[in-house]
Design a protein around this motif. Structure first.
Motif, mmCIF file in Angstrom:
data_model
loop_
_atom_site.group_PDB
_atom_site.id
_atom_site.type_symbol
_atom_site.label_atom_id
_atom_site.label_comp_id
_atom_site.label_asym_id
_atom_site.label_seq_id
_atom_site.Cartn_x
_atom_site.Cartn_y
_atom_site.Cartn_z
ATOM 1 N N PRO A 101 0.823 -1.209 0.000
ATOM 2 C CA PRO A 101 0.000 0.000 0.000
ATOM 3 C C PRO A 101 0.860 1.263 0.000
ATOM 4 O O PRO A 101 1.942 1.299 0.560
ATOM 5 C CB PRO A 101 -0.798 -0.124 1.299
ATOM 6 C CG PRO A 101 0.103 -0.893 2.216
ATOM 7 C CD PRO A 101 0.813 -1.874 1.325
ATOM 8 N N ASP A 103 1.645 5.481 0.448
ATOM 9 C CA ASP A 103 1.360 6.638 1.304
ATOM 10 C C ASP A 103 0.556 7.680 0.545
ATOM 11 O O ASP A 103 -0.358 8.300 1.103
ATOM 12 C CB ASP A 103 2.660 7.276 1.796
ATOM 13 C CG ASP A 103 3.411 6.395 2.767
ATOM 14 O OD1 ASP A 103 3.006 6.348 3.938
ATOM 15 O OD2 ASP A 103 4.391 5.751 2.353
ATOM 16 N N LYS A 131 -2.340 3.107 2.253
ATOM 17 C CA LYS A 131 -2.297 2.793 3.678
ATOM 18 C C LYS A 131 -3.435 3.527 4.380
ATOM 19 O O LYS A 131 -3.936 4.534 3.868
ATOM 20 C CB LYS A 131 -0.959 3.260 4.268
ATOM 21 C CG LYS A 131 0.262 2.582 3.683
ATOM 22 C CD LYS A 131 1.540 3.202 4.237
ATOM 23 C CE LYS A 131 2.769 2.573 3.607
ATOM 24 N NZ LYS A 131 4.037 3.203 4.082
#
Length: 216
Positions: A101, A103, A131
């Motif tokens: 995932p 940022d 995320k």
């Protein structure tokens, strides 16, 4: 405002949304040495290089036929360890991308090339590639811009708004396919309906629309 910004909705160069994304990268890098960023698309790698030089690990996603061009730009910048290429596009996202995932995810363009319902589905998919607390940055073509002059779907509701630009503007900007143009409220609702928490929307001087959302 940067002198590089013109009325051309496809013109690259720093804009307010890009600055917000780069600032967020700097903030996150203070606490985490591996900030991951996905950019769709970035054929010239201008934005990818800026993120990489801030210490981020960057994935540039685009059509496979531009891979050689992008790889050449990455090599020329000396950033092969920091920037990677993923052959995909918004309309056909893979289940898994290297680096997820993420940022931060930046959609520079492409969302307008599909109907609203499809765009909402794609945004929902992209949110799952973030995320928790990750941010999504979106830029779309605006209904209250020059592009609306003679736009065939200008009077349609957002869920039906998918049509061609006037012949003159289609030729001027090289946008010959059908597009969905957005108001700021349309983009706000798109993000909300996709399940994001909307942090900010804005309309540029030239009438295009930007949005920032977070996965919660």
């Amino acid at each position: 405002m940067s002198a590089n910004i013109t009325a051309n909705p496809l013109e690259t160069g720093a804009d307010e949304l890009e600055r917000y994304a780069l600032e967020e990268c700097v903030k996150r890098h203070r606490f985490d040495q591996r900030v991951s960023v996905l950019i769709l698309p970035d054929k010239r790698c201008e934005m990818a290089i800026k993120f990489a030089r801030l210490g981020a690990q960057v994935i540039v996603a685009d059509h496979a036929d531009v891979a050689t061009d992008i790889d050449g730009r990455i090599l020329a910048a000396g950033l092969r360890e920091e920037i990677s290429f993923a052959p995909c596009n918004l309309a056909d996202l893979p289940d898994n991308l290297p680096g997820e995932p993420f940022d931060l995810i930046v959609i520079r363009r492409g969302l307008c090339s599909m109907p609203y319902d499809d765009a909402r589905r794609i945004v929902r998919q992209l949110l799952l590639k973030l995320k928790i607390g990750g941010k999504l940055y979106i830029s779309v073509l605006g209904l209250h811009s020059e592009l609306s002059e003679g736009y065939s779907a200008g009077e349609s509701s957002i869920d039906q708004r998918f049509g061609k630009l006037s012949p003159a503007l289609a030729e001027k900007y090289g946008i010959r396919q059908q597009v969905c143009l957005y108001t700021e409220r349309n983009l706000f609702m798109l993000l909300l309906e996709a399940g994001a928490s909307v942090l900010r929307t804005l309309t540029t001087t030239y009438g295009n629309v930007k949005g920032i959302a977070v996965r919660v």
